[in-house]
Motif scaffolding. Structure first.
Motif, PDB file in Angstrom:
ATOM      1  N   PRO A 229       0.800  -1.224   0.000  1.00 55.65           N
ATOM      2  CA  PRO A 229       0.000   0.000   0.000  1.00 55.65           C
ATOM      3  C   PRO A 229       0.830   1.270   0.000  1.00 55.65           C
ATOM      4  N   GLU A 230       1.950   1.289   0.735  1.00 52.73           N
ATOM      5  CA  GLU A 230       2.784   2.490   0.772  1.00 52.73           C
ATOM      6  C   GLU A 230       3.387   2.782  -0.602  1.00 52.73           C
ATOM      7  N   GLU A 231       3.843   1.728  -1.275  1.00 54.65           N
ATOM      8  CA  GLU A 231       4.399   1.904  -2.613  1.00 54.65           C
ATOM      9  C   GLU A 231       3.321   2.347  -3.589  1.00 54.65           C
ATOM     10  N   ASP A 232       2.120   1.791  -3.447  1.00 53.02           N
ATOM     11  CA  ASP A 232       1.023   2.195  -4.332  1.00 53.02           C
ATOM     12  C   ASP A 232       0.626   3.646  -4.092  1.00 53.02           C
ATOM     13  N   ASP A 233       0.652   4.090  -2.824  1.00 53.49           N
ATOM     14  CA  ASP A 233       0.401   5.502  -2.524  1.00 53.49           C
ATOM     15  C   ASP A 233       1.432   6.378  -3.219  1.00 53.49           C
ATOM     16  N   ARG A 234       2.704   5.955  -3.153  1.00 51.02           N
ATOM     17  CA  ARG A 234       3.772   6.734  -3.792  1.00 51.02           C
ATOM     18  C   ARG A 234       3.564   6.803  -5.302  1.00 51.02           C
ATOM     19  N   ARG A 235       3.209   5.678  -5.907  1.00 46.62           N
ATOM     20  CA  ARG A 235       2.992   5.653  -7.355  1.00 46.62           C
ATOM     21  C   ARG A 235       1.801   6.512  -7.744  1.00 46.62           C
ATOM     22  N   PHE A 236       0.728   6.470  -6.921  1.00 48.69           N
ATOM     23  CA  PHE A 236      -0.448   7.291  -7.183  1.00 48.69           C
ATOM     24  C   PHE A 236      -0.078   8.767  -7.159  1.00 48.69           C
ATOM     25  N   GLU A 237       0.619   9.191  -6.104  1.00 48.83           N
ATOM     26  CA  GLU A 237       0.988  10.598  -5.982  1.00 48.83           C
ATOM     27  C   GLU A 237       1.946  11.024  -7.098  1.00 48.83           C
ATOM     28  N   ALA A 238       2.871  10.137  -7.453  1.00 49.02           N
ATOM     29  CA  ALA A 238       3.804  10.456  -8.534  1.00 49.02           C
ATOM     30  C   ALA A 238       3.066  10.624  -9.853  1.00 49.02           C
ATOM     31  N   ALA A 239       2.089   9.759 -10.100  1.00 43.20           N
ATOM     32  CA  ALA A 239       1.317   9.845 -11.341  1.00 43.20           C
ATOM     33  C   ALA A 239       0.505  11.126 -11.387  1.00 43.20           C
ATOM     34  N   VAL A 240      -0.118  11.500 -10.253  1.00 47.91           N
ATOM     35  CA  VAL A 240      -0.917  12.728 -10.213  1.00 47.91           C
ATOM     36  C   VAL A 240      -0.018  13.942 -10.397  1.00 47.91           C
ATOM     37  N   SER A 241       1.126  13.938  -9.712  1.00 45.65           N
ATOM     38  CA  SER A 241       2.027  15.095  -9.762  1.00 45.65           C
ATOM     39  C   SER A 241       2.604  15.324 -11.154  1.00 45.65           C
ATOM     40  N   SER A 242       2.820  14.246 -11.890  1.00 44.72           N
ATOM     41  CA  SER A 242       3.437  14.376 -13.210  1.00 44.72           C
ATOM     42  C   SER A 242       2.425  14.583 -14.329  1.00 44.72           C
ATOM     43  N   LEU A 243       1.138  14.529 -13.988  1.00 42.62           N
ATOM     44  CA  LEU A 243       0.102  14.581 -15.009  1.00 42.62           C
ATOM     45  C   LEU A 243      -0.311  16.014 -15.316  1.00 42.62           C
ATOM     46  N   THR A 244      -0.358  16.351 -16.589  1.00 37.77           N
ATOM     47  CA  THR A 244      -0.952  17.613 -17.026  1.00 37.77           C
ATOM     48  C   THR A 244      -2.442  17.370 -17.220  1.00 37.77           C
ATOM     49  N   PRO A 245      -3.312  18.052 -16.440  1.00 36.80           N
ATOM     50  CA  PRO A 245      -4.744  17.734 -16.504  1.00 36.80           C
ATOM     51  C   PRO A 245      -5.354  17.874 -17.898  1.00 36.80           C
ATOM     52  N   LEU A 246      -4.921  18.867 -18.671  1.00 33.86           N
ATOM     53  CA  LEU A 246      -5.463  19.053 -20.012  1.00 33.86           C
ATOM     54  C   LEU A 246      -4.759  18.102 -20.976  1.00 33.86           C
ATOM     55  N   VAL A 247      -5.537  17.215 -21.591  1.00 29.59           N
ATOM     56  CA  VAL A 247      -4.965  16.232 -22.516  1.00 29.59           C
ATOM     57  C   VAL A 247      -4.458  16.941 -23.774  1.00 29.59           C
ATOM     58  N   PRO A 248      -3.237  16.627 -24.249  1.00 26.67           N
ATOM     59  CA  PRO A 248      -2.743  17.241 -25.484  1.00 26.67           C
ATOM     60  C   PRO A 248      -3.703  16.991 -26.643  1.00 26.67           C
ATOM     61  N   GLU A 249      -3.804  17.950 -27.525  1.00 27.43           N
ATOM     62  CA  GLU A 249      -4.693  17.808 -28.677  1.00 27.43           C
ATOM     63  C   GLU A 249      -4.273  16.601 -29.518  1.00 27.43           C
ATOM     64  N   GLY A 250      -5.255  15.832 -29.949  1.00 27.87           N
ATOM     65  CA  GLY A 250      -4.993  14.663 -30.778  1.00 27.87           C
ATOM     66  C   GLY A 250      -4.653  13.409 -30.002  1.00 27.87           C
ATOM     67  N   ALA A 251      -4.561  13.499 -28.646  1.00 29.14           N
ATOM     68  CA  ALA A 251      -4.155  12.339 -27.852  1.00 29.14           C
ATOM     69  C   ALA A 251      -5.320  11.436 -27.472  1.00 29.14           C
ATOM     70  N   VAL A 252      -6.559  11.904 -27.646  1.00 30.34           N
ATOM     71  CA  VAL A 252      -7.734  11.090 -27.330  1.00 30.34           C
ATOM     72  C   VAL A 252      -8.236  10.439 -28.612  1.00 30.34           C
ATOM     73  N   SER A 253      -8.388   9.119 -28.589  1.00 27.77           N
ATOM     74  CA  SER A 253      -8.790   8.402 -29.798  1.00 27.77           C
ATOM     75  C   SER A 253     -10.164   8.857 -30.265  1.00 27.77           C
ATOM     76  N   LYS A 254     -10.417   8.690 -31.562  1.00 29.66           N
ATOM     77  CA  LYS A 254     -11.712   9.076 -32.123  1.00 29.66           C
ATOM     78  C   LYS A 254     -12.839   8.256 -31.498  1.00 29.66           C
ATOM     79  N   ALA A 255     -12.554   6.973 -31.194  1.00 27.45           N
ATOM     80  CA  ALA A 255     -13.588   6.117 -30.599  1.00 27.45           C
ATOM     81  C   ALA A 255     -14.039   6.686 -29.256  1.00 27.45           C
ATOM     82  N   VAL A 256     -13.078   7.136 -28.449  1.00 30.21           N
ATOM     83  CA  VAL A 256     -13.434   7.704 -27.147  1.00 30.21           C
ATOM     84  C   VAL A 256     -14.120   9.048 -27.329  1.00 30.21           C
TER      85      VAL A 256
END
Length: 291
Positions: A229-256
């Motif tokens: 759980p501690e490692e998963d907490d670290r990975r969760f926080e690292a993923a959130v911290s490194s994420l740009t909330p606005l998805v780059p243009e063209g990065a979302v598939s047409k199906a989605v």
């Protein structure tokens, strides 16, 4: 109060409330490393932080006060209901009728593993038409046959509970720091480990009035849990911290994109829907389908 005594009691609190160190840090608006030092017994909270911690515990354990920290370890465990995660979970879910709660527990027991992991969600931006937002989600099967749900984007951290009922995944979460709540209903998968699930989420905008907003949302798995759980907490926080909330243009598939756009149904004014018949929810290949 001795440091090691407080550390032991803090660990009881985390277990009894089914709460991670990261979740407690978010609720108290302190750094996760500080909560880690409390739990390790290297430091004790300041008077200000202890008062905030006491108020937080009192919001979950009726009548809890500063004097309870002076109890013996045995009495302290008893004060928090024996430290049983299932009892704490019952307090959180006591508004749900018993037959439905028992069904949800069976669902968690039998199929909770299929949803555990780290996920990335995609939904349409309210401010920028044609653009999309994303956040990180962690789903974990917790003690007491409860499915824990966490979501993070920028400075927001939602923590809550999910119910697996038949083929639907219901969740609710709250950000204790900002006082906001989210809800969701997602179509699940049968037999296989879920890789993509879609549904509707309900929250509030960050405008002056906190306007309600319902959004179509597609979640895709980005990783499995490590078992620590501690490692998963670290990975969760690292993923959130490194994420740009606005998805780059063209990065979302047409199906989605098409799926999110089809949520609005002009033939039925006032309704949003994602019909299960053509759902994007799917599992993994059968060879990778073991828990």
């Amino acid at each position: 109060m001795r440091r090691d005594s407080f550390a032991e009691k803090l660990r009881v609190v985390l277990k009894a409330l089914v709460l991670s160190r990261t979740g407690l840090a978010s609720a108290l608006n302190v750094d996760k490393s500080l909560v880690g030092r409390w739990a390790a017994g290297t430091v004790t909270p300041s008077e200000h932080n202890l008062a905030n911690l006491t108020r937080f515990v009192a919001s979950r354990v009726e009548g809890f006060t500063m004097l309870d920290w002076e109890r013996s370890p045995v009495d302290f465990v008893a004060r928090l209901g024996g430290g049983a995660a299932s009892e704490s979970s019952d307090q959180v879910l006591d508004w749900i009728p018993v037959p439905i709660l028992e069904e949800a527990r069976r669902g968690a027991r039998q199929r909770g593993w299929a949803y555990e992991g780290l996920w990335q969600s995609i939904r349409a931006s309210n401010d920028l038409p044609g653009r999309f937002l994303r956040d990180i989600v962690e789903i974990r099967h917790r003690p007491g046959d409860v499915i824990g749900f966490r979501s993070g984007i920028e400075g927001i951290r939602y923590e809550g509970t999910a119910l697996l009922l038949q083929n639907q995944f219901f969740f609710s979460g709250a950000d204790a720091v900002h006082g906001t709540v989210i809800f969701g209903i997602f179509s699940g998968v049968t037999r296989q480990r879920a890789e993509v699930i879609e549904g509707l989420s309900l929250g509030t905008l960050r405008d002056a009035g906190g306007s309600p907003l319902a959004s179509a949302c597609v979640m895709s798995r980005i990783g499995l849990l490590s078992g620590d759980p501690e490692e998963d907490d670290r990975r969760f926080e690292a993923a959130v911290s490194s994420l740009t909330p606005l998805v780059p243009e063209g990065a979302v598939s047409k199906a989605v994109q098409d799926r999110l756009a089809r949520t609005y149904t002009p033939d039925i004014p006032g309704n949003m829907r994602l019909l299960f018949a053509d759902s994007l929810s799917r599992g993994a290949v059968l060879a990778d389908d073991t828990p």
